[in-house]
Design a protein around this motif. Structure first.
Motif, mmCIF file in Angstrom:
data_model
loop_
_atom_site.group_PDB
_atom_site.id
_atom_site.type_symbol
_atom_site.label_atom_id
_atom_site.label_comp_id
_atom_site.label_asym_id
_atom_site.label_seq_id
_atom_site.Cartn_x
_atom_site.Cartn_y
_atom_site.Cartn_z
ATOM 1 N N ASN A 119 0.820 -1.225 0.000
ATOM 2 C CA ASN A 119 0.000 0.000 0.000
ATOM 3 C C ASN A 119 0.855 1.276 0.000
ATOM 4 O O ASN A 119 0.322 2.370 -0.171
ATOM 5 N N ASN B 146 1.534 8.068 4.116
ATOM 6 C CA ASN B 146 2.478 7.213 3.396
ATOM 7 C C ASN B 146 3.924 7.575 3.734
ATOM 8 O O ASN B 146 4.759 6.702 3.966
ATOM 9 N N ASN C 256 5.337 5.407 -2.962
ATOM 10 C CA ASN C 256 4.216 6.338 -3.125
ATOM 11 C C ASN C 256 4.289 7.358 -1.986
ATOM 12 O O ASN C 256 3.819 7.111 -0.877
ATOM 13 N N GLN D 111 2.544 10.224 -11.468
ATOM 14 C CA GLN D 111 1.652 10.202 -10.296
ATOM 15 C C GLN D 111 2.298 10.873 -9.085
ATOM 16 O O GLN D 111 1.626 11.140 -8.090
ATOM 17 N N THR E 253 2.780 10.281 -1.835
ATOM 18 C CA THR E 253 1.792 11.336 -2.084
ATOM 19 C C THR E 253 0.958 11.762 -0.884
ATOM 20 O O THR E 253 0.236 12.754 -0.972
ATOM 21 N N THR E 254 0.987 11.012 0.219
ATOM 22 C CA THR E 254 0.257 11.456 1.414
ATOM 23 C C THR E 254 1.210 11.481 2.610
ATOM 24 O O THR E 254 2.209 10.745 2.634
ATOM 25 N N LEU F 148 3.440 1.560 -2.091
ATOM 26 C CA LEU F 148 4.109 1.561 -3.398
ATOM 27 C C LEU F 148 3.144 2.051 -4.474
ATOM 28 O O LEU F 148 1.925 1.872 -4.353
ATOM 29 N N LEU F 149 3.707 2.628 -5.501
ATOM 30 C CA LEU F 149 2.894 3.150 -6.603
ATOM 31 C C LEU F 149 2.177 2.002 -7.313
ATOM 32 O O LEU F 149 2.784 0.969 -7.587
ATOM 33 N N GLN F 150 0.882 2.215 -7.599
ATOM 34 C CA GLN F 150 0.107 1.180 -8.290
ATOM 35 C C GLN F 150 -0.597 1.770 -9.503
ATOM 36 O O GLN F 150 -0.870 2.968 -9.555
HETATM 37 C C1 NAG Z 1 -0.846 6.488 -3.338
HETATM 38 O O1 NAG Z 1 -1.301 6.273 -2.015
HETATM 39 C C2 NAG Z 1 -2.563 6.896 -1.750
HETATM 40 C C3 NAG Z 1 -2.841 6.694 -0.269
HETATM 41 O O2 NAG Z 1 -2.893 5.337 0.044
HETATM 42 C C4 NAG Z 1 -3.618 6.316 -2.639
HETATM 43 O O3 NAG Z 1 -4.859 6.936 -2.404
HETATM 44 C C5 NAG Z 1 -3.231 6.509 -4.092
HETATM 45 O O4 NAG Z 1 -4.140 5.841 -4.935
HETATM 46 C C6 NAG Z 1 -1.837 5.937 -4.344
HETATM 47 N N1 NAG Z 1 -1.435 6.326 -5.706
HETATM 48 C C7 NAG Z 1 -0.924 5.454 -6.577
HETATM 49 C C8 NAG Z 1 -0.673 5.997 -7.930
HETATM 50 O O5 NAG Z 1 -0.626 4.300 -6.298
#
Ligand code: NAG
Length: 264
Positions: free
Chosen positions: A92, A119, A113, A155, A115-116, A94-96
């Motif tokens: 959770n 995280n 990841n 992203q 971005t928050t 890592l970038l997905q």
């Molecule tokens: C990055 O993590 C956030 C929080 O868990 C999530 O909402 C978001 O979809 C993730 N972004 C990607 C590109 O994986």
């Protein structure tokens, strides 16, 4: 030639010290830009006597008596062996994309990841023990690789990667370790402050014509690596341009112990 360049470098440093661009936190030391630098992250070996600074993987030991920089992968997983650990324990973070983990195709590594805030804090809980390991082994500084993931994966953002860098640089500083800006030539002075960077490690800046972006922010506290697969001309140009000011190391791409290793 080498002695001539070092003499020049010493003179330059003596003059530029008068207008130092670096405000270094208390307790932190930086490398001596008048000495040579060896990039040894692909395996350690005894450096030439002119070398005063090395960078080695955190799983290696520091070089006795030298300024030692500890390489960690701070923005993506380390290649190969720990992918399963990440999948099982921290997928959770890592970038997905479309429900699958994103991979850096060049190195087979997962992307953090950032971005928050949640995280970033959770990732710091994983990365800070690596910094502890560097500190307890006696390293002097951290080379946190792949700060530039935001330039390769849309992203991610610069602000979020800098925010994560700042968590790690604060932590490194609390352990009396300096903290490097790795590559990412587009960063400005304000970004240097935000990230808490003390010096720069720049790969192939002669090839991409961006070395001055690093010296503008860090003066002579820049370590430059040029790779032999780009050809010797770039290294010779690099030495002519900046060899009197900063340490420049010419190496084979995989930085293996028995590979190419030259200094200006
Ligand atoms: C990055 O993590 C956030 C929080 O868990 C999530 O909402 C978001 O979809 C993730 N972004 C990607 C590109 O994986």
């Amino acid at each position: 030639m080498a002695h001539y360049m070092r003499g020049l470098r010493f003179l330059f440093i003596a003059v530029s010290a008068l207008s130092s661009v670096n405000a270094i936190p208390n307790g932190i030391t930086l490398f001596d830009p008048a000495g040579d630098f060896d990039y040894q992250i692909g395996g350690s070996f005894t450096p030439a006597s002119s070398v005063t600074t090395v960078s080695r993987d955190k799983d290696d030991s520091p070089a006795p008596g030298l300024y030692n920089i500890c390489y960690i992968n701070a923005f993506q997983s380390q290649d190969g062996d720990d992918k399963t650990w990440w999948e099982q324990n921290a997928a959770n973070l890592l970038l997905q994309k479309n429900g699958k983990l994103v991979i850096d195709p060049d190195w087979d590594e997962y992307i953090f990841n950032t971005t928050t805030a949640a995280n970033r804090n959770a990732l710091a809980v994983i990365v800070e023990p690596w910094i502890d390991e560097c500190a307890s082994k006696g390293f002097n500084a951290i080379e946190p690789d792949n700060l530039d993931t935001y330039t390769r994966f849309s992203q991610l953002t610069k602000a979020d990667n800098l925010a994560f860098a700042r968590i790690l640089s604060d932590y490194a500083h609390s352990k009396n370790l300096a903290f490097a800006q790795k590559n990412t030539a587009e960063l400005q002075a304000a970004d240097k402050t935000t990230g808490g960077f003390d010096f720069a490690i720049a790969e192939e800046c002669a090839v991409y014509n961006e070395c001055s972006a690093y010296t503008a922010l860090y003066g002579n506290h820049v370590l430059e690596i040029e790779y032999s697969d780009n050809g010797i001309d770039y290294f010779n140009q690099a030495c002519a341009a900046l060899g009197a000011q900063i340490p420049i190391n010419y190496r084979n791409r995989n930085v293996t112990p028995k590979g190419v290793d030259m200094h200006c």
